[in-house]
Design a protein around this motif. Structure first.
Motif, PDB file in Angstrom:
ATOM      1  N   LEU A  58     -80.684  53.088-117.807  1.00 51.62           N
ATOM      2  CA  LEU A  58     -80.644  54.133-118.826  1.00 51.62           C
ATOM      3  C   LEU A  58     -80.385  53.487-120.171  1.00 51.62           C
ATOM      4  CD1 LEU A  58     -78.050  56.539-117.166  1.00 51.62           C
ATOM      5  CD2 LEU A  58     -80.531  56.578-116.885  1.00 51.62           C
ATOM      6  N   ALA A  59     -80.858  54.121-121.232  1.00 51.51           N
ATOM      7  CA  ALA A  59     -80.559  53.638-122.575  1.00 51.51           C
ATOM      8  C   ALA A  59     -79.652  54.645-123.262  1.00 51.51           C
ATOM      9  CB  ALA A  59     -81.835  53.452-123.371  1.00 51.51           C
ATOM     10  N   GLY A  60     -78.517  54.136-123.759  1.00 58.11           N
ATOM     11  CA  GLY A  60     -77.582  54.976-124.476  1.00 58.11           C
ATOM     12  C   GLY A  60     -77.359  54.453-125.879  1.00 58.11           C
ATOM     13  N   LEU A  61     -76.331  54.992-126.528  1.00 52.86           N
ATOM     14  CA  LEU A  61     -76.054  54.605-127.914  1.00 52.86           C
ATOM     15  C   LEU A  61     -75.677  53.136-128.042  1.00 52.86           C
ATOM     16  CD1 LEU A  61     -73.988  57.574-129.382  1.00 52.86           C
ATOM     17  CD2 LEU A  61     -76.263  56.796-130.084  1.00 52.86           C
ATOM     18  N   TYR A  62     -75.023  52.606-127.014  1.00 50.21           N
ATOM     19  CA  TYR A  62     -74.522  51.235-127.076  1.00 50.21           C
ATOM     20  C   TYR A  62     -75.191  50.346-126.042  1.00 50.21           C
ATOM     21  CZ  TYR A  62     -71.245  53.518-130.103  1.00 50.21           C
ATOM     22  OH  TYR A  62     -70.704  54.268-131.113  1.00 50.21           O
ATOM     23  N   GLY A  63     -76.466  50.591-125.838  1.00 51.35           N
ATOM     24  CA  GLY A  63     -77.227  49.700-124.994  1.00 51.35           C
ATOM     25  C   GLY A  63     -77.588  50.294-123.651  1.00 51.35           C
ATOM     26  N   TYR A  64     -78.069  49.435-122.799  1.00 52.06           N
ATOM     27  CA  TYR A  64     -78.603  49.834-121.502  1.00 52.06           C
ATOM     28  C   TYR A  64     -77.552  49.683-120.410  1.00 52.06           C
ATOM     29  CZ  TYR A  64     -83.377  49.690-123.408  1.00 52.06           C
ATOM     30  OH  TYR A  64     -84.522  49.929-124.125  1.00 52.06           O
ATOM     31  N   THR A  65     -77.623  50.604-119.439  1.00 49.83           N
ATOM     32  CA  THR A  65     -76.779  50.550-118.256  1.00 49.83           C
ATOM     33  C   THR A  65     -77.682  50.545-117.039  1.00 49.83           C
ATOM     34  OG1 THR A  65     -75.033  51.802-119.363  1.00 49.83           O
ATOM     35  CG2 THR A  65     -74.954  51.711-116.964  1.00 49.83           C
ATOM     36  N   PHE A  66     -77.369  49.659-116.075  1.00 53.38           N
ATOM     37  CA  PHE A  66     -78.228  49.497-114.909  1.00 53.38           C
ATOM     38  C   PHE A  66     -77.582  50.072-113.660  1.00 53.38           C
ATOM     39  CE2 PHE A  66     -81.881  46.867-115.998  1.00 53.38           C
ATOM     40  CZ  PHE A  66     -81.550  46.485-117.289  1.00 53.38           C
ATOM     41  N   GLY A  67     -78.440  50.557-112.755  1.00 53.68           N
ATOM     42  CA  GLY A  67     -78.001  50.931-111.424  1.00 53.68           C
ATOM     43  C   GLY A  67     -77.778  49.690-110.574  1.00 53.68           C
ATOM     44  N   SER A  68     -77.373  49.905-109.320  1.00 55.78           N
ATOM     45  CA  SER A  68     -77.020  48.785-108.447  1.00 55.78           C
ATOM     46  C   SER A  68     -78.234  48.177-107.742  1.00 55.78           C
ATOM     47  CB  SER A  68     -75.984  49.233-107.418  1.00 55.78           C
ATOM     48  OG  SER A  68     -76.482  50.337-106.695  1.00 55.78           O
ATOM     49  N   GLY A  69     -79.397  48.796-107.882  1.00 59.10           N
ATOM     50  CA  GLY A  69     -80.626  48.190-107.404  1.00 59.10           C
ATOM     51  C   GLY A  69     -81.017  48.539-105.985  1.00 59.10           C
ATOM     52  N   THR A  70     -82.308  48.347-105.685  1.00 56.91           N
ATOM     53  CA  THR A  70     -82.868  48.501-104.342  1.00 56.91           C
ATOM     54  C   THR A  70     -83.625  47.232-103.997  1.00 56.91           C
ATOM     55  OG1 THR A  70     -83.131  50.910-104.458  1.00 56.91           O
ATOM     56  CG2 THR A  70     -84.555  49.728-102.913  1.00 56.91           C
ATOM     57  N   ARG A  71     -83.283  46.638-102.843  1.00 57.41           N
ATOM     58  CA  ARG A  71     -84.006  45.453-102.370  1.00 57.41           C
ATOM     59  C   ARG A  71     -85.092  45.912-101.413  1.00 57.41           C
ATOM     60  NH1 ARG A  71     -81.716  40.906-104.154  1.00 57.41           N
ATOM     61  NH2 ARG A  71     -79.517  41.023-104.753  1.00 57.41           N
ATOM     62  N   LEU A  72     -86.339  45.692-101.808  1.00 60.73           N
ATOM     63  CA  LEU A  72     -87.486  46.093-101.001  1.00 60.73           C
ATOM     64  C   LEU A  72     -88.086  44.861-100.330  1.00 60.73           C
ATOM     65  CD1 LEU A  72     -89.697  48.095-100.082  1.00 60.73           C
ATOM     66  CD2 LEU A  72     -90.884  47.611-102.243  1.00 60.73           C
ATOM     67  N   THR A  73     -88.304  44.967 -99.037  1.00 58.46           N
ATOM     68  CA  THR A  73     -88.912  43.885 -98.275  1.00 58.46           C
ATOM     69  C   THR A  73     -90.107  44.416 -97.497  1.00 58.46           C
ATOM     70  OG1 THR A  73     -86.766  42.819 -97.984  1.00 58.46           O
ATOM     71  CG2 THR A  73     -88.538  42.096 -96.543  1.00 58.46           C
ATOM     72  N   VAL A  74     -91.222  43.737 -97.603  1.00 57.72           N
ATOM     73  CA  VAL A  74     -92.401  44.104 -96.823  1.00 57.72           C
ATOM     74  C   VAL A  74     -92.409  43.291 -95.529  1.00 57.72           C
ATOM     75  CG1 VAL A  74     -94.908  44.080 -96.726  1.00 57.72           C
ATOM     76  CG2 VAL A  74     -93.745  44.725 -98.832  1.00 57.72           C
ATOM     77  N   VAL A  75     -92.516  44.014 -94.402  1.00 51.99           N
ATOM     78  CA  VAL A  75     -92.458  43.334 -93.106  1.00 51.99           C
ATOM     79  C   VAL A  75     -93.813  43.458 -92.396  1.00 51.99           C
ATOM     80  CG1 VAL A  75     -89.996  43.669 -92.892  1.00 51.99           C
ATOM     81  CG2 VAL A  75     -91.553  45.405 -91.991  1.00 51.99           C
TER      82      VAL A  75
END
Lengths: 113, 110
Positions: free
Chosen positions: B93-110
């Motif tokens: 997300l972008a806010g007044l004081y910069g960007y904040t990130f989520g914790s992420g998703t690790r995707l693997t193709v099997v």
């Protein structure tokens, strides 16, 4: 587009040492941020610093916008400081409503006990 | 709990399947972003949205699709057209004081 270069790419230090990480960018910026990515992948926002100097505990950052570089200082390093440090910028020429961050390739910091 | 939430944390996909990664926020921010990170690399922008019902391609949009039907949600679909989908995906997300990130998703193709 704007280019972001970070140095050094890797840094190995003993616990308690000080370090300086550098970020060079190729154009004027609206926004510059430093992030720490921990071993689990989480990106932690350290500083929002398009210009000037800020300090937060053992960390401080300085951006010299006119010379297009930023420095991140870490003093009295601890093992929990290990991880990858990213610099990211939003170029000045991006239009309102079109802002987006461009990332450098990072500095991998390893603190040895 | 406030902030930005990504789910799932880990995702396994068979070749030829589409998968959708979730990104939800309750901070009332307009701008949302999807980035991809490959091992040992920086982050590259896939798609971003500055307002509901509008989104823009980033640097590596091929093989991906998004929607922004409501302010709180910005899901990313990794389609079968994406040749190398195995990666770490981060929403921001972008806010007044910069960007904040989520914790992420690790995707693997099997």
């Amino acid at each position: 587009g704007i280019q972001v270069e970070q140095s050094p790419p890797d840094l190995i230090l003993q616990e308690g040492a000080n370090s300086t990480l550098r970020c060079n960018f190729s154009d004027s910026v609206n926004n510059l941020q430093w992030f720490h990515q921990n071993p689990w992948g989480q990106l932690i926002n350290l500083f929002y610093i398009p210009s000037g100097t800020k300090q937060n505990g053992r960390l401080s950052a300085t951006t010299v916008a006119t010379e297009r570089y930023s420095l991140l200082y870490i003093s009295s390093s601890q093992t929990t400081d290990s991880g990858v440090y990213f610099c990211a910028v939003d170029p000045f020429y991006s239009n309102f409503g079109n802002e987006k961050l461009t990332f450098g390739t990072g500095t991998r910091l390893t603190i040895i006990p | 709990d406030g902030g930005i939430t990504q789910s799932p944390k880990y995702l396994f996909r068979k070749e030829g399947q589409n998968v959708t990664l979730s990104c939800e926020q309750n901070l009332n921010h307009d701008a949302m972003y999807w980035y991809r990170q490959d091992p040992g690399q920086g982050l590259r922008l896939i798609y971003y949205s500055q307002i509901v019902n509008d989104f823009q391609k980033g640097d590596i949009a091929e093989g991906y699709s998004v929607s922004r039907e409501k302010k709180e949600s910005f899901p990313l679909t990794v389609t079968s057209a994406q040749k190398n989908p195995t990666a770490f995906y981060l929403c921001a997300l972008a806010g007044l004081y910069g960007y904040t990130f989520g914790s992420g998703t690790r995707l693997t193709v099997v």
